[in-house]
Design a protein around this motif. Structure first.
Motif, short mmCIF file in Angstrom:
data_model
loop_
_atom_site.label_atom_id
_atom_site.label_comp_id
_atom_site.label_asym_id
_atom_site.label_seq_id
_atom_site.Cartn_x
_atom_site.Cartn_y
_atom_site.Cartn_z
N LEU A 144 25.73 53.80 29.26
CA LEU A 144 24.91 52.67 28.85
C LEU A 144 23.49 52.74 29.39
O LEU A 144 22.52 52.47 28.67
CB LEU A 144 25.58 51.36 29.30
CG LEU A 144 24.85 50.06 29.01
CD1 LEU A 144 24.64 49.88 27.51
CD2 LEU A 144 25.64 48.87 29.57
N SER A 145 23.32 53.09 30.66
CA SER A 145 22.01 53.04 31.28
C SER A 145 21.03 54.05 30.70
O SER A 145 19.82 53.92 30.87
CB SER A 145 22.14 53.27 32.79
OG SER A 145 22.67 54.56 33.06
N ARG A 146 21.52 55.06 29.99
CA ARG A 146 20.65 56.07 29.38
C ARG A 146 20.27 55.72 27.93
O ARG A 146 19.54 56.47 27.30
CB ARG A 146 21.34 57.44 29.39
CG ARG A 146 21.64 57.99 30.78
CD ARG A 146 20.35 58.34 31.50
NE ARG A 146 20.60 58.94 32.78
CZ ARG A 146 20.77 60.24 33.00
NH1 ARG A 146 20.73 61.08 31.97
NH2 ARG A 146 20.97 60.70 34.21
N GLN A 147 20.78 54.61 27.45
CA GLN A 147 20.52 54.21 26.06
C GLN A 147 19.37 53.22 26.00
O GLN A 147 18.98 52.63 27.00
CB GLN A 147 21.78 53.60 25.43
CG GLN A 147 23.02 54.45 25.59
CD GLN A 147 22.82 55.87 25.09
OE1 GLN A 147 22.33 56.09 23.98
NE2 GLN A 147 23.22 56.86 25.90
N THR A 148 18.83 53.04 24.81
CA THR A 148 17.68 52.15 24.59
C THR A 148 18.03 51.07 23.59
O THR A 148 18.66 51.34 22.56
CB THR A 148 16.46 52.94 24.08
OG1 THR A 148 16.10 53.92 25.05
CG2 THR A 148 15.27 52.01 23.83
N ALA A 149 17.62 49.85 23.89
CA ALA A 149 17.75 48.72 22.96
C ALA A 149 16.35 48.27 22.59
O ALA A 149 15.64 47.67 23.40
CB ALA A 149 18.54 47.59 23.59
N ALA A 150 15.93 48.58 21.38
CA ALA A 150 14.57 48.27 20.94
C ALA A 150 14.56 47.05 20.04
O ALA A 150 15.37 46.93 19.11
CB ALA A 150 13.96 49.46 20.21
N LEU A 151 13.65 46.13 20.31
CA LEU A 151 13.46 44.93 19.50
C LEU A 151 12.14 45.06 18.74
O LEU A 151 11.23 45.76 19.18
CB LEU A 151 13.43 43.68 20.36
CG LEU A 151 14.71 43.23 21.08
CD1 LEU A 151 15.11 44.15 22.22
CD2 LEU A 151 14.52 41.81 21.62
N ASN A 152 12.03 44.34 17.64
CA ASN A 152 10.78 44.29 16.87
C ASN A 152 10.29 45.70 16.55
O ASN A 152 9.19 46.10 16.94
CB ASN A 152 9.71 43.52 17.65
CG ASN A 152 10.13 42.10 17.97
OD1 ASN A 152 10.40 41.31 17.08
ND2 ASN A 152 10.19 41.77 19.25
N THR A 153 11.11 46.44 15.85
CA THR A 153 10.78 47.81 15.51
C THR A 153 10.06 47.90 14.17
O THR A 153 10.16 47.00 13.33
CB THR A 153 12.06 48.67 15.45
OG1 THR A 153 12.97 48.07 14.51
CG2 THR A 153 12.73 48.74 16.81
#
Length: 256
Positions: A47-56
């Motif tokens: 999980l810690s190596r993943q990215t959650a991007a908003l407003n893409t």
């Protein structure tokens, strides 16, 4: 001959209506967020190596991207109009029932700012702790290109989020659950857990933080019967996060 077009709304109909409204809005988001969390947990690096991007960005062509952004904001608000429309079947004006009117602008702004400070400062500490523990993905609050319309769109997105979430998850859902004769504790827990669940794509820290926010906002609404201060508070939090991330140096946010 006169045909009777109205009939009393049963508890079963209210329950079905509530599930449909959630299924078209934030309940659907909760399902996708859960699947997204599972995908991040099972991806290489955890999980810690993943990215959650908003407003893409939605397109490499700036004006087409702007069109997509505005359409997304517009259509995301349709469930709010649906919820208010359905509440109009009840006695009274649904806008006033939800406290969604502009009768108390000064009070709503002051209370909203206070709630934003109450939630925002501890929330930063929680996000930092979650990042250190590796139980959150790396959150990117804004991933739009640097264009003239970026900041206005981010502000509109903040208001879209706040209106959608606070009207549906607090005003509409809590009203319907009380009409279904749920206990107050169950109503608060359901509202808070729903809010937390559609943030699961960010990780477990975001889940806990939004659950706490949900409890605070639910208690506030039960006491005041006004959703407008919650919209103000939520919008302020998102504007600071979205616009701040977009304008300030990115290394300031490495802890996210």
């Amino acid at each position: 001959m006169t045909v009777e077009l109205t009939r009393p709304v049963s508890r079963r109909m209210l329950g079905t209506e509530t599930l449909l409204v959630l299924g078209l809005s934030l309940g659907q988001s909760a399902v996708y967020a859960t699947v997204s969390l599972i995908a991040k947990l099972t991806a290489e690096g955890g999980l810690s190596r993943q990215t959650a991007a908003l407003n893409t960005s939605a397109s490499a062509r700036p004006y087409l991207d702007l069109t997509y952004q505005l359409l997304g904001i517009l259509f995301a608000l349709l469930p709010v109009l649906l919820a208010v429309h359905l509440l109009a079947r009840d006695p009274g004006d649904p806008v006033r029932t939800l406290g969604l009117d502009a009768r108390r602008p000064g009070s709503d702004l002051a209370r909203g700012a206070g709630l934003a400070a109450l939630i925002g400062l501890p929330g930063l500490v929680l996000f930092w702790a979650a990042a250190q523990l590796g139980i959150n993905a790396t959150v990117v609050p804004a991933a739009l290109p640097d264009l003239w319309w970026t900041v206005p769109v981010l502000i509109l997105a903040a208001f879209q989020n706040s209106i959608l979430e606070e009207v549906i998850v607090v005003g509409y859902l809590m009203t319907r659950l009380r009409q279904l004769q749920w206990r107050v504790g169950a109503v608060i827990a359901t509202s808070a857990l729903l809010r937390a669940s559609y943030h699961l794509y960010q990780g477990f820290g975001a889940f806990v933080g939004n659950a706490v926010m949900g409890v605070v906002f639910s208690l506030f609404y039960l006491r005041t019967r006004r959703v407008m201060p919650l919209i103000v508070a939520h919008a302020l939090l998102d504007i600071v996060a979205f616009v701040g991330y977009s304008l300030l140096p990115k290394d300031w946010f490495s802890w996210l």
